[in-house]
Design a protein around this motif. Sequence first.
Motif, PDB file in Angstrom:
ATOM      1  N   ARG A 118      -9.540   4.494 125.238  1.00  0.00           N
ATOM      2  CA  ARG A 118      -9.046   5.003 126.548  1.00  0.00           C
ATOM      3  C   ARG A 118      -8.260   3.568 127.803  1.00  0.00           C
ATOM      4  N   GLU A 119      -9.078   2.511 127.831  1.00  0.00           N
ATOM      5  CA  GLU A 119      -8.731   1.543 128.550  1.00  0.00           C
ATOM      6  C   GLU A 119      -7.536   1.055 127.964  1.00  0.00           C
ATOM      7  N   THR A 120      -7.313   0.722 126.693  1.00  0.00           N
ATOM      8  CA  THR A 120      -6.096   0.211 126.109  1.00  0.00           C
ATOM      9  C   THR A 120      -4.971   0.784 126.369  1.00  0.00           C
ATOM     10  N   LEU A 121      -5.085   2.293 126.264  1.00  0.00           N
ATOM     11  CA  LEU A 121      -4.058   3.236 126.232  1.00  0.00           C
ATOM     12  C   LEU A 121      -3.479   3.487 127.589  1.00  0.00           C
ATOM     13  N   ILE A 122      -4.368   3.469 128.480  1.00  0.00           N
ATOM     14  CA  ILE A 122      -3.940   3.750 129.998  1.00  0.00           C
ATOM     15  C   ILE A 122      -3.188   2.590 130.410  1.00  0.00           C
ATOM     16  N   ASN A 123      -3.820   1.446 129.968  1.00  0.00           N
ATOM     17  CA  ASN A 123      -3.292   0.282 130.715  1.00  0.00           C
ATOM     18  C   ASN A 123      -1.905  -0.262 129.990  1.00  0.00           C
ATOM     19  N   ALA A 124      -1.359   0.531 128.664  1.00  0.00           N
ATOM     20  CA  ALA A 124      -0.388   0.093 127.977  1.00  0.00           C
ATOM     21  C   ALA A 124       1.080   0.203 128.649  1.00  0.00           C
ATOM     22  N   ASP A 125       0.872   1.029 129.641  1.00  0.00           N
ATOM     23  CA  ASP A 125       2.470   1.627 130.222  1.00  0.00           C
ATOM     24  C   ASP A 125       3.051   1.990 129.219  1.00  0.00           C
ATOM     25  N   ILE A 126       2.686   3.325 128.345  1.00  0.00           N
ATOM     26  CA  ILE A 126       3.126   3.762 127.331  1.00  0.00           C
ATOM     27  C   ILE A 126       4.557   4.390 127.727  1.00  0.00           C
ATOM     28  N   ARG A 127       4.680   4.889 129.088  1.00  0.00           N
ATOM     29  CA  ARG A 127       5.726   5.635 129.432  1.00  0.00           C
ATOM     30  C   ARG A 127       7.035   4.775 129.377  1.00  0.00           C
ATOM     31  N   ASN A 128       6.623   3.805 130.067  1.00  0.00           N
ATOM     32  CA  ASN A 128       7.971   2.735 130.027  1.00  0.00           C
ATOM     33  C   ASN A 128       8.193   2.034 128.769  1.00  0.00           C
ATOM     34  N   VAL A 129       7.178   1.782 128.091  1.00  0.00           N
ATOM     35  CA  VAL A 129       7.561   1.223 126.611  1.00  0.00           C
ATOM     36  C   VAL A 129       8.101   2.374 125.706  1.00  0.00           C
ATOM     37  N   LEU A 130       8.046   3.580 125.893  1.00  0.00           N
ATOM     38  CA  LEU A 130       8.736   4.680 124.986  1.00  0.00           C
ATOM     39  C   LEU A 130      10.185   4.937 125.459  1.00  0.00           C
ATOM     40  N   HIS A 131      10.210   4.708 126.791  1.00  0.00           N
ATOM     41  CA  HIS A 131      11.765   5.297 127.198  1.00  0.00           C
ATOM     42  C   HIS A 131      12.559   3.949 127.174  1.00  0.00           C
ATOM     43  N   SER A 132      11.938   2.837 127.088  1.00  0.00           N
ATOM     44  CA  SER A 132      12.754   1.443 126.814  1.00  0.00           C
ATOM     45  C   SER A 132      12.970   1.386 125.380  1.00  0.00           C
ATOM     46  N   ALA A 133      12.145   1.968 124.463  1.00  0.00           N
ATOM     47  CA  ALA A 133      12.468   1.817 123.088  1.00  0.00           C
ATOM     48  C   ALA A 133      13.535   2.787 122.685  1.00  0.00           C
ATOM     49  N   LEU A 134      13.444   3.928 123.394  1.00  0.00           N
ATOM     50  CA  LEU A 134      14.664   5.265 123.272  1.00  0.00           C
ATOM     51  C   LEU A 134      16.032   4.689 123.641  1.00  0.00           C
ATOM     52  N   ALA A 135      15.832   3.811 124.844  1.00  0.00           N
ATOM     53  CA  ALA A 135      17.190   3.498 125.359  1.00  0.00           C
ATOM     54  C   ALA A 135      17.935   2.411 124.580  1.00  0.00           C
ATOM     55  N   SER A 136      17.011   1.506 124.220  1.00  0.00           N
ATOM     56  CA  SER A 136      17.654   0.189 123.437  1.00  0.00           C
ATOM     57  C   SER A 136      18.015   0.652 122.190  1.00  0.00           C
ATOM     58  N   THR A 137      17.617   1.801 121.466  1.00  0.00           N
ATOM     59  CA  THR A 137      17.780   2.112 119.879  1.00  0.00           C
ATOM     60  C   THR A 137      18.890   2.945 119.977  1.00  0.00           C
ATOM     61  N   SER A 138      19.160   3.948 121.113  1.00  0.00           N
ATOM     62  CA  SER A 138      20.216   4.933 120.970  1.00  0.00           C
ATOM     63  C   SER A 138      21.216   3.827 121.424  1.00  0.00           C
ATOM     64  N   LYS A 139      21.423   2.796 122.195  1.00  0.00           N
ATOM     65  CA  LYS A 139      22.404   1.951 122.631  1.00  0.00           C
ATOM     66  C   LYS A 139      22.740   1.334 121.407  1.00  0.00           C
ATOM     67  N   GLU A 140      22.315   0.738 120.479  1.00  0.00           N
ATOM     68  CA  GLU A 140      22.201  -0.052 119.356  1.00  0.00           C
ATOM     69  C   GLU A 140      22.947   0.911 118.252  1.00  0.00           C
ATOM     70  N   LEU A 141      22.438   2.194 118.112  1.00  0.00           N
ATOM     71  CA  LEU A 141      23.070   3.219 117.210  1.00  0.00           C
ATOM     72  C   LEU A 141      24.600   3.638 117.772  1.00  0.00           C
ATOM     73  N   ASN A 142      24.691   3.734 118.927  1.00  0.00           N
ATOM     74  CA  ASN A 142      25.743   4.533 119.507  1.00  0.00           C
ATOM     75  C   ASN A 142      26.929   3.343 119.679  1.00  0.00           C
ATOM     76  N   ALA A 143      26.576   2.040 119.467  1.00  0.00           N
ATOM     77  CA  ALA A 143      27.471   0.916 119.504  1.00  0.00           C
ATOM     78  C   ALA A 143      27.718   0.472 118.027  1.00  0.00           C
ATOM     79  N   ALA A 144      27.251   0.863 117.101  1.00  0.00           N
ATOM     80  CA  ALA A 144      27.379   0.454 115.743  1.00  0.00           C
ATOM     81  C   ALA A 144      28.879   0.974 114.970  1.00  0.00           C
ATOM     82  N   PRO A 145      29.639   0.327 114.520  1.00  0.00           N
ATOM     83  CA  PRO A 145      30.922   0.255 114.270  1.00  0.00           C
ATOM     84  C   PRO A 145      31.173   1.608 112.988  1.00  0.00           C
ATOM     85  N   GLU A 146      30.083   1.771 112.211  1.00  0.00           N
ATOM     86  CA  GLU A 146      30.061   2.986 111.444  1.00  0.00           C
ATOM     87  C   GLU A 146      29.444   4.000 111.453  1.00  0.00           C
ATOM     88  N   ARG A 147      29.677   5.261 111.125  1.00  0.00           N
ATOM     89  CA  ARG A 147      29.185   6.380 111.329  1.00  0.00           C
ATOM     90  C   ARG A 147      28.882   6.925 109.925  1.00  0.00           C
TER      91      ARG A 147
END
Length: 228
Positions: A118-147
Amino acid sequence: MPGEEPHAESTFSALATPLIDEALARVAAIHADASPESLHQLRVALRRLRSLWWAYRPMLDKEENARQRALYRYLADAAGRERDWDIFLELLAGDEDSPRDVPPCLREAREQALAASRETLINADIRNVLHSALASTSKELNAAPERHALQKFAAKRVRAAERSLRKTLRGASHAKRFDHEALRDVRKAGKKVRYLREFFGPMLDDDGHGHTLAHLEKLQQCSANSTT
């Protein structure tokens, strides 16, 4: 254009967003009450996210993708500490015909594991971690030259997961004695197949998949009491 086949790159965000929403709902439940069930459901949600990032691995920077998946694994392991203890204690306690006393120190260790999770998960700031991962991965995929056509991509990645499952099954079947870790690996590989089929189900042709899943379901039923 109307009727154009969707691409895997542009579909990622639509697949990841509901998984992230589910994980964050589980995090909110833990803040309110870190019950074993709420921790287990968060563990499942994080494993599903890890499987989606695995599916897109060929399209992503290898180091960044490995870092993201390792983070999901770390968080999922934290959420699963208590459940792992419960299974261990259940094995120690035996069955109704031959019950055994479990040392109080082990039950105390289980409670400590729950508190630590419980302590680990509450202190992990999971909301920001997941939203940051979604944003960075989506950006990388959308910028890819190939579809890549989504249907072809989905079928290829499911087949890759199924090959991994069959390899793990062969390893477990060749074990000379009961191997808890081997069965656990089989279940994890099987869950990955199931998750990918849930993500990409509408795009898949079922030919060749049914036998693998039927075999997996039987094996998971046999090992459910000995693995997580």
